[in-house]
Design a protein around this motif. Structure first.
Motif, mmCIF file in Angstrom:
data_model
loop_
_atom_site.group_PDB
_atom_site.id
_atom_site.type_symbol
_atom_site.label_atom_id
_atom_site.label_comp_id
_atom_site.label_asym_id
_atom_site.label_seq_id
_atom_site.Cartn_x
_atom_site.Cartn_y
_atom_site.Cartn_z
ATOM 1 N N PRO A 16 8.577 108.526 -43.149
ATOM 2 C CA PRO A 16 9.693 107.639 -43.500
ATOM 3 C C PRO A 16 10.574 108.153 -44.634
ATOM 4 O O PRO A 16 11.714 107.706 -44.766
ATOM 5 C CB PRO A 16 8.980 106.342 -43.917
ATOM 6 C CG PRO A 16 7.631 106.402 -43.290
ATOM 7 C CD PRO A 16 7.266 107.859 -43.308
ATOM 8 N N LEU A 27 11.807 99.229 -39.696
ATOM 9 C CA LEU A 27 11.840 100.279 -38.685
ATOM 10 C C LEU A 27 10.463 100.896 -38.444
ATOM 11 O O LEU A 27 10.100 101.214 -37.303
ATOM 12 C CB LEU A 27 12.834 101.368 -39.105
ATOM 13 C CG LEU A 27 12.938 102.600 -38.197
ATOM 14 C CD1 LEU A 27 13.333 102.211 -36.781
ATOM 15 C CD2 LEU A 27 13.930 103.607 -38.774
ATOM 16 N N PHE A 28 9.676 101.041 -39.515
ATOM 17 C CA PHE A 28 8.407 101.771 -39.417
ATOM 18 C C PHE A 28 7.181 100.867 -39.281
ATOM 19 O O PHE A 28 6.143 101.307 -38.781
ATOM 20 C CB PHE A 28 8.246 102.680 -40.646
ATOM 21 C CG PHE A 28 9.280 103.753 -40.736
ATOM 22 C CD1 PHE A 28 9.143 104.931 -40.023
ATOM 23 C CD2 PHE A 28 10.420 103.597 -41.522
ATOM 24 C CE1 PHE A 28 10.103 105.935 -40.091
ATOM 25 C CE2 PHE A 28 11.385 104.582 -41.597
ATOM 26 C CZ PHE A 28 11.232 105.754 -40.874
ATOM 27 N N VAL A 87 12.504 106.230 -34.445
ATOM 28 C CA VAL A 87 13.505 106.851 -35.311
ATOM 29 C C VAL A 87 14.556 107.585 -34.481
ATOM 30 O O VAL A 87 15.748 107.606 -34.842
ATOM 31 C CB VAL A 87 12.833 107.780 -36.337
ATOM 32 C CG1 VAL A 87 13.861 108.584 -37.123
ATOM 33 C CG2 VAL A 87 11.979 106.951 -37.296
ATOM 34 N N SER A 139 13.545 112.556 -39.364
ATOM 35 C CA SER A 139 13.676 111.874 -40.641
ATOM 36 C C SER A 139 14.915 112.361 -41.376
ATOM 37 O O SER A 139 15.652 111.560 -41.986
ATOM 38 C CB SER A 139 12.424 112.092 -41.496
ATOM 39 O OG SER A 139 12.499 111.371 -42.708
ATOM 40 N N ALA A 169 18.385 106.799 -35.002
ATOM 41 C CA ALA A 169 19.353 107.846 -35.346
ATOM 42 C C ALA A 169 20.492 107.882 -34.331
ATOM 43 O O ALA A 169 21.665 108.072 -34.696
ATOM 44 C CB ALA A 169 18.654 109.200 -35.424
ATOM 45 N N LEU A 205 18.019 110.791 -39.838
ATOM 46 C CA LEU A 205 18.156 109.385 -40.212
ATOM 47 C C LEU A 205 18.668 109.236 -41.644
ATOM 48 O O LEU A 205 19.590 108.457 -41.920
ATOM 49 C CB LEU A 205 16.818 108.675 -40.056
ATOM 50 C CG LEU A 205 16.820 107.174 -40.328
ATOM 51 C CD1 LEU A 205 17.627 106.428 -39.283
ATOM 52 C CD2 LEU A 205 15.389 106.629 -40.381
#
Length: 437
Positions: free
Chosen positions: A376, A80-81, A166, A20, A170, A23
């Motif tokens: 997130p 994304l999540f 993720v 996280s 990234a 990102l």
């Protein structure tokens, strides 16, 4: 200190907090980010988030974390999540045999949900068996004395898949990843500075030095070995995980079941449709692995040492299944393990600079078994700190706390209101013929 957008930033740990952070830093325009992870793939097997699922519930006794989780749930619903978030609801109960502490905690959580304007319309009281079956018709057990509430606002996330997503995002943003031997961090390297010392980078187990202007240590339960200055601010603690392997038909029949949580017994999730695994976790005080020389609990060095289910936990899970899904109560339990977290006494995170290091190293830790729901947004806690005036953490509860060297060994996190039972040493519950390193 001030870190420029092109300065080298090293992130130690490729689990939830590290990914996280990578990102969020990349989205803020930082262009020279490297993540170091000792496992040879992501999601890493050493990460607590390398798992089928984690609860995402917003009700907390502390409104600060309620508000933060509501913000996280909004982020879980972004592109994304969203594929990994399942808003199946949270069926939160106690059984008729629950101790007073469990019942009181349940009521505080319910009151928190009913106070919050965004959640209260989603909360349904459950006064007995018939109410519970209205919320989860698949629960065919007798549910003896069960009562509580159902919160449709909550749910769960497929944590392993979310980490993988993720990781890919990234990489697409230009973040570099060093895995396996190249990514196993042996030590944080410090050098002299005008005001004392500062972090100059990290050295990996293959002997290579990687310089950095900023190092973020997000190493989960392994943080204490890399940053011993933490002392007992953060200790490694674990809880059990086990699974039942279902048939296709059984998995389909339990589709959409809410996270079912008996505060005095344990909890389980909707089964995973790809693996047909139903994940179960018992409640309890957890397990620690205390170094007698320092009094600090560390995670074991190998995954094999945690690949078992303590006997008392298995009995508790059998009881949970007998009361809820009795046809599964005697089925074999598979993929049994202890899941290690970075625990704090107050369950608050630590998001702060290591003191007297010229703002060159940040510790991001203390998930305490409830941090994954923040996946997130947790990386934004680091970017906020980087932008803070005077390099000072504005959230007082997340600041560095000095450990008391005279405090001695304690039941780490045992006073947290939502936990039941006392911690046990890993050495006391390991199966015969296994040895503690």
């Amino acid at each position: 200190m001030g870190v420029s957008k092109s300065d080298a930033i090293v992130i130690v740990g490729g689990g939830a907090f590290g990914l996280s952070t990578a990102l969020h830093l990349s989205r803020k325009g930082y262009t020279n980010i490297s993540v170091f992870e000792k496992d040879d793939h992501i999601p890493p097997r050493f990460s607590a988030a390398n798992d089928l699922n984690k609860i995402v519930r917003a009700e907390y006794e502390d409104p600060f974390y309620t508000d933060l989780t509501i913000k996280a749930i909004a982020a879980w619903k972004t592109p994304l999540f969203a594929p990994h978030f399942h808003q199946t609801g949270f069926l939160h109960c106690v059984s008729g045999a629950a101790p007073k502490k469990a019942a009181e905690t349940l009521q505080r959580f319910r009151a928190s949900a009913e106070r919050n304007p965004q959640m209260k319309l989603h909360v349904v009281p459950l006064e007995g068996v018939e109410d519970i079956r209205q919320a989860a018709w698949q629960l065919t057990g007798q549910l003896p004395g069960w009562y509580g509430y159902f919160n449709r606002f909550d749910g769960y996330a497929h944590s392993g898949n979310a980490l993988a997503a993720v990781y890919r995002a990234a990489q697409a943003e230009g973040v570099r990843f060093f895995l396996g031997e190249q990514g196993a961090v042996d030590e944080i390297v410090y050098v002299s500075a005008l005001t004392g010392r500062k972090c100059a980078g990290i050295r990996t187990k293959n002997g290579r030095f990687h310089p950095s202007a900023l190092t973020v240590v997000a190493a989960g339960a392994g943080v204490g070995r890399l940053v011993p200055q933490l002392g007992t601010q953060v200790v490694a603690k674990s809880w059990s995980v086990a699974h039942v392997h279902l048939t296709d038909e059984e998995t389909s029949a339990l589709r959409g079941i809410p996270v079912t949580y008996a505060r005095d017994l344990g909890f389980f999730f909707e089964p995973d449709p790809k693996t047909n695994l139903l994940k179960l976790c018992p409640m309890g005080g957890g397990y620690i692995n205390t170094d007698p020389k320092t009094g600090v609990s560390h995670a074991p060095d190998t995954l094999q040492e945690s690949a078992f289910l303590p006997e008392d936990d298995e009995k508790q899970l059998r009881k949970l299944l007998a009361q809820t899904l009795p046809t599964l109560a005697d089925r074999p339990l598979v993929k049994k393990s202890l899941c290690w977290f970075a625990d704090t006494n107050d369950s608050d995170f630590i998001v702060d600079y290591l003191p007297n290091m010229s703002s060159s190293i940040i510790v991001l830790s203390g998930d305490s078994g409830h941090g994954f729901k923040m996946f997130p947004i947790v990386g934004s806690f680091v970017t906020d700190l980087l932008e803070a005036p005077d390099d000072k953490q504005s959230v007082v509860r997340w600041r560095w706390k000095e450990s008391d060297p005279d405090a001695g060994k304690g039941d780490w996190g045992g006073d947290v209101s939502w936990r039941l039972g006392e911690s046990k040493e890993l050495s006391a519950i390991m199966p015969p013929k296994a040895s503690k390193l």
